[in-house]
Design an enzyme around this catalytic site. Structure first.
Site, PDB file in Angstrom:
ATOM      1  N   TYR A  86      -3.024  41.095  34.094  1.00 42.29           N
ATOM      2  CA  TYR A  86      -1.880  40.275  33.597  1.00 42.29           C
ATOM      3  C   TYR A  86      -1.899  40.547  32.010  1.00 42.29           C
ATOM      4  O   TYR A  86      -0.706  40.516  31.562  1.00 42.29           O
ATOM      5  CB  TYR A  86      -2.522  38.850  33.734  1.00 42.29           C
ATOM      6  CG  TYR A  86      -2.430  38.349  35.219  1.00 42.29           C
ATOM      7  CD1 TYR A  86      -1.296  37.672  35.712  1.00 42.29           C
ATOM      8  CD2 TYR A  86      -3.552  38.576  36.027  1.00 42.29           C
ATOM      9  CE1 TYR A  86      -1.423  37.354  37.046  1.00 42.29           C
ATOM     10  CE2 TYR A  86      -3.524  38.214  37.269  1.00 42.29           C
ATOM     11  CZ  TYR A  86      -2.677  37.439  37.848  1.00 42.29           C
ATOM     12  OH  TYR A  86      -2.487  37.158  39.014  1.00 42.29           O
ATOM     13  N   ASN A 158       6.437  36.596  34.640  1.00 43.89           N
ATOM     14  CA  ASN A 158       5.618  35.810  35.739  1.00 43.89           C
ATOM     15  C   ASN A 158       5.801  34.410  35.550  1.00 43.89           C
ATOM     16  O   ASN A 158       5.703  33.636  34.547  1.00 43.89           O
ATOM     17  CB  ASN A 158       4.037  36.053  35.373  1.00 43.89           C
ATOM     18  CG  ASN A 158       3.375  35.500  36.512  1.00 43.89           C
ATOM     19  OD1 ASN A 158       3.262  35.881  37.537  1.00 43.89           O
ATOM     20  ND2 ASN A 158       2.694  34.323  35.830  1.00 43.89           N
ATOM     21  N   GLU A 159       6.442  33.877  36.693  1.00 38.03           N
ATOM     22  CA  GLU A 159       6.729  32.406  36.672  1.00 38.03           C
ATOM     23  C   GLU A 159       7.422  31.701  35.556  1.00 38.03           C
ATOM     24  O   GLU A 159       7.055  30.700  35.114  1.00 38.03           O
ATOM     25  CB  GLU A 159       5.377  31.767  37.257  1.00 38.03           C
ATOM     26  CG  GLU A 159       4.875  32.050  38.453  1.00 38.03           C
ATOM     27  CD  GLU A 159       3.560  31.309  39.034  1.00 38.03           C
ATOM     28  OE1 GLU A 159       3.514  30.125  38.190  1.00 38.03           O
ATOM     29  OE2 GLU A 159       2.759  31.306  40.014  1.00 38.03           O
ATOM     30  N   ASP A 201       6.180  30.194  44.033  1.00 40.03           N
ATOM     31  CA  ASP A 201       6.900  30.179  45.416  1.00 40.03           C
ATOM     32  C   ASP A 201       7.259  28.833  45.537  1.00 40.03           C
ATOM     33  O   ASP A 201       6.715  27.790  45.905  1.00 40.03           O
ATOM     34  CB  ASP A 201       5.850  30.328  46.289  1.00 40.03           C
ATOM     35  CG  ASP A 201       6.496  30.147  47.951  1.00 40.03           C
ATOM     36  OD1 ASP A 201       7.635  29.876  48.264  1.00 40.03           O
ATOM     37  OD2 ASP A 201       5.506  30.226  48.590  1.00 40.03           O
ATOM     38  N   GLU A 266       0.407  36.926  44.104  1.00 36.50           N
ATOM     39  CA  GLU A 266      -0.756  36.372  44.379  1.00 36.50           C
ATOM     40  C   GLU A 266      -0.790  35.844  45.729  1.00 36.50           C
ATOM     41  O   GLU A 266       0.283  35.045  46.220  1.00 36.50           O
ATOM     42  CB  GLU A 266      -0.820  35.302  43.325  1.00 36.50           C
ATOM     43  CG  GLU A 266      -1.210  35.674  41.700  1.00 36.50           C
ATOM     44  CD  GLU A 266      -0.948  34.563  40.787  1.00 36.50           C
ATOM     45  OE1 GLU A 266      -0.931  33.304  41.187  1.00 36.50           O
ATOM     46  OE2 GLU A 266      -1.109  34.941  39.673  1.00 36.50           O
ATOM     47  N   TYR A 298      -5.919  36.552  44.863  1.00 34.66           N
ATOM     48  CA  TYR A 298      -6.003  35.554  43.631  1.00 34.66           C
ATOM     49  C   TYR A 298      -7.448  35.265  43.722  1.00 34.66           C
ATOM     50  O   TYR A 298      -7.522  34.154  44.594  1.00 34.66           O
ATOM     51  CB  TYR A 298      -4.956  34.534  43.101  1.00 34.66           C
ATOM     52  CG  TYR A 298      -5.285  34.170  41.783  1.00 34.66           C
ATOM     53  CD1 TYR A 298      -4.937  35.081  40.858  1.00 34.66           C
ATOM     54  CD2 TYR A 298      -5.789  33.053  41.686  1.00 34.66           C
ATOM     55  CE1 TYR A 298      -4.666  34.372  39.346  1.00 34.66           C
ATOM     56  CE2 TYR A 298      -6.218  32.487  40.264  1.00 34.66           C
ATOM     57  CZ  TYR A 298      -5.611  33.260  39.175  1.00 34.66           C
ATOM     58  OH  TYR A 298      -5.825  32.697  37.853  1.00 34.66           O
TER      59      TYR A 298
END
Length: 482
Positions: A86, A158-159, A201, A266, A298
């Site tokens: 990451y 990411n997110e 998600d 993940e 994860y």
């Protein structure tokens, strides 16, 4: 300063070139030499969580060769063929760690952002963090990793989108970063390395997020702002669940028309605990492999959020947790010789055209006019950053692990070492054995409309923390963040 490693080979060691570079063909990852479709059997790898990235002390997850050797050997035993990392410092040397994972038959999925101020897009006012110095930093990550054959992909975000509120302004900026990264790769890498997005998600925004990033502006599938891949952090399969109960079936239905590869960036719900990982057989079954390209568990190292497979201690010793053996046993139930030897279909799915009607959720941004690169950024894209890091595969003369590793029952693993694989070979569960156990006394241990929630990290673990960047006047176009 940046490092250009030029290690001297000792003892007749030869350069390992275990993996073949992967390509994106339609909605599949494809081995560039065998033509086989590739399924990710991945592991999230960020020892220390966000704190494992510490530029002030020259530390990131791929900067210590001894630690990488230890963990690559254990992940070989587990069966992983990929790691997701990451937070990385482009100023550090990653040659040995990249070479170790390459020899172990493992690819690397690399996030270009970090938790530090100025090194990620903010979700509130993204225009304040989309500036040249930030892009310079993302390009430096590309430069640092583009020459490793086992670099599988880059994540541009990411997110960053976690709700309808955050989807009001963010999507055009994430897509602009994707465009800028893809153009940089096109201009400065010797092969096409895919760039895409890792999504939360959260079902209220997931479909719109996917469509926003995979669609083609003006119907041009060569549009450089279009994501090459799409991934999601999903924790909807908890305990001894099922394809239907977990909602995996609805995800397959959603993504069956995807024009780009889709995979779990993940997964691995940790309630109830200990985990049983019964989703493994489903993810790599005919129910999913035609739509999903595997996934990333994860996570490897135990942190405060209790998702780890291994306790990685400050002295370099490791205590494997019971979840490690459980996941290993679930991988062994899958016939990966069949899973990884399916010829790619070669089918190309036409991307939808970007238009407002494609976006369903009220409040989600449906404007596909993207911000232009900030002043000075286009020159970096065209000419390259300076100075630039240089990464290359190097000789590794000793693959022996020098740290004590104990199983959950307290026994010590002996003869632990990375087993270098043959040219073109990827690590496969159940086929690599590099250690044996001997008895030893020692300790042992153990959001909104989401399908139950996206990643465990959000603001606290390895993934990019959403911190609005502060525009500093001293960050000019020619500077690389160091």
């Amino acid at each position: 300063m940046f490092f250009n490693s030029a290690l001297v080979a000792l003892g007749g060691a030869t350069l390992a070139a275990a993996v073949n570079p992967l390509e994106v063909q339609g909605n599949q990852f494809v081995d560039s030499k065998t033509g086989n479709a590739f399924q990710i059997v991945g592991m999230a790898y960020q020892i220390g969580g966000s704190a494992g990235y510490d530029p002030s002390h020259g530390k990131d997850p791929l900067s210590n060769a001894d630690i990488c050797k230890r963990d690559a050997a254990l992940m070989q035993e587990l069966g992983a063929n990929s790691i997701r990392v990451y937070n990385l410092d482009p100023n550090l040397n990653h040659d040995e760690c990249a070479s170790i994972f390459n020899a172990a038959g493992m690819y690397m999925i690399i996030d270009v952002n970090s938790p530090l101020v100025g090194e990620s897009l903010g979700s509130d006012k993204p225009w304040e963090s989309y500036y040249t110095a930030y892009l310079n930093r993302t390009f430096a990550i590309v430069e640092a990793f583009k020459s490793y054959p086992n670099t599988l992909a880059f994540f541009s975000g990411n997110e960053v989108i976690q709700s309808v509120d955050s989807a009001k302004f963010v999507p055009p900026y994430v897509r602009a970063v994707t465009r800028d990264l893809k153009n940089y790769v096109k201009n400065h890498a010797d092969r096409a390395i895919p760039v895409g997005y890792s999504a939360a998600d959260v079902r209220s925004v997931l479909e719109d997020t996917w469509n926003y990033f995979q669609c083609a502006i003006d119907g041009d599938e060569n549009d450089m702002s279009r994501a090459d891949i799409f991934a999601l952090n999903s924790y909807s399969w908890c305990g001894d669940s099922s394809f239907e109960e977990s909602g995996y079936n609805t995800l397959v239905d959603l993504f069956k028309t995807s024009s780009v590869p889709v995979f779990y960036s993940e997964f691995g719900c940790n309630t109830p605990s200990p985990r049983v990982f019964t989703e493994i057989e489903t993810i790599y079954s005919d129910k999913m492999t035609g739509v999903f390209s595997g996934g990333v568990v994860y996570e490897y190292a135990q942190e405060a959020n209790n998702y780890g497979l291994a306790e990685c201690n400050d002295d370099g010793t490791v205590n494997l947790l019971s979840d490690f053996a459980t996941l290993q046993s679930q991988y062994k139930k899958v016939d990966f010789s069949k899973v990884q030897n399916v010829k790619a279909t070669g089918a190309k799915v036409t991307a939808p055209e970007c238009k407002a009607s494609l976006i369903k959720e009220d409040g989600f941004n449906n404007n596909f006019t993207l911000p232009v690169p900030p002043p000075g950024a286009q020159e970096l894209i065209d000419d390259g950053i300076s100075p630039k890091p240089v990464g290359q595969i190097v000789e590794i003369t000793d693959y022996t692990v020098n740290h004590v590793v104990k199983n959950a029952d307290g026994t010590t693993l002996s003869n632990l070492a990375v087993k270098p694989l043959s040219e073109g070979e990827i690590n496969t569960p159940g086929t690599t054995s590099s250690s044996s156990s001997t008895s030893s006394s020692g300790s042992s241990d153990s959001t909104e409309n989401a399908a139950p929630t996206s990643g465990p990290q959000g603001a606290l673990s390895a993934a990019v923390m959403i911190i609005p960047a502060i525009v500093a006047l001293s960050m000019t176009a020619g500077f690389t963040l160091i």
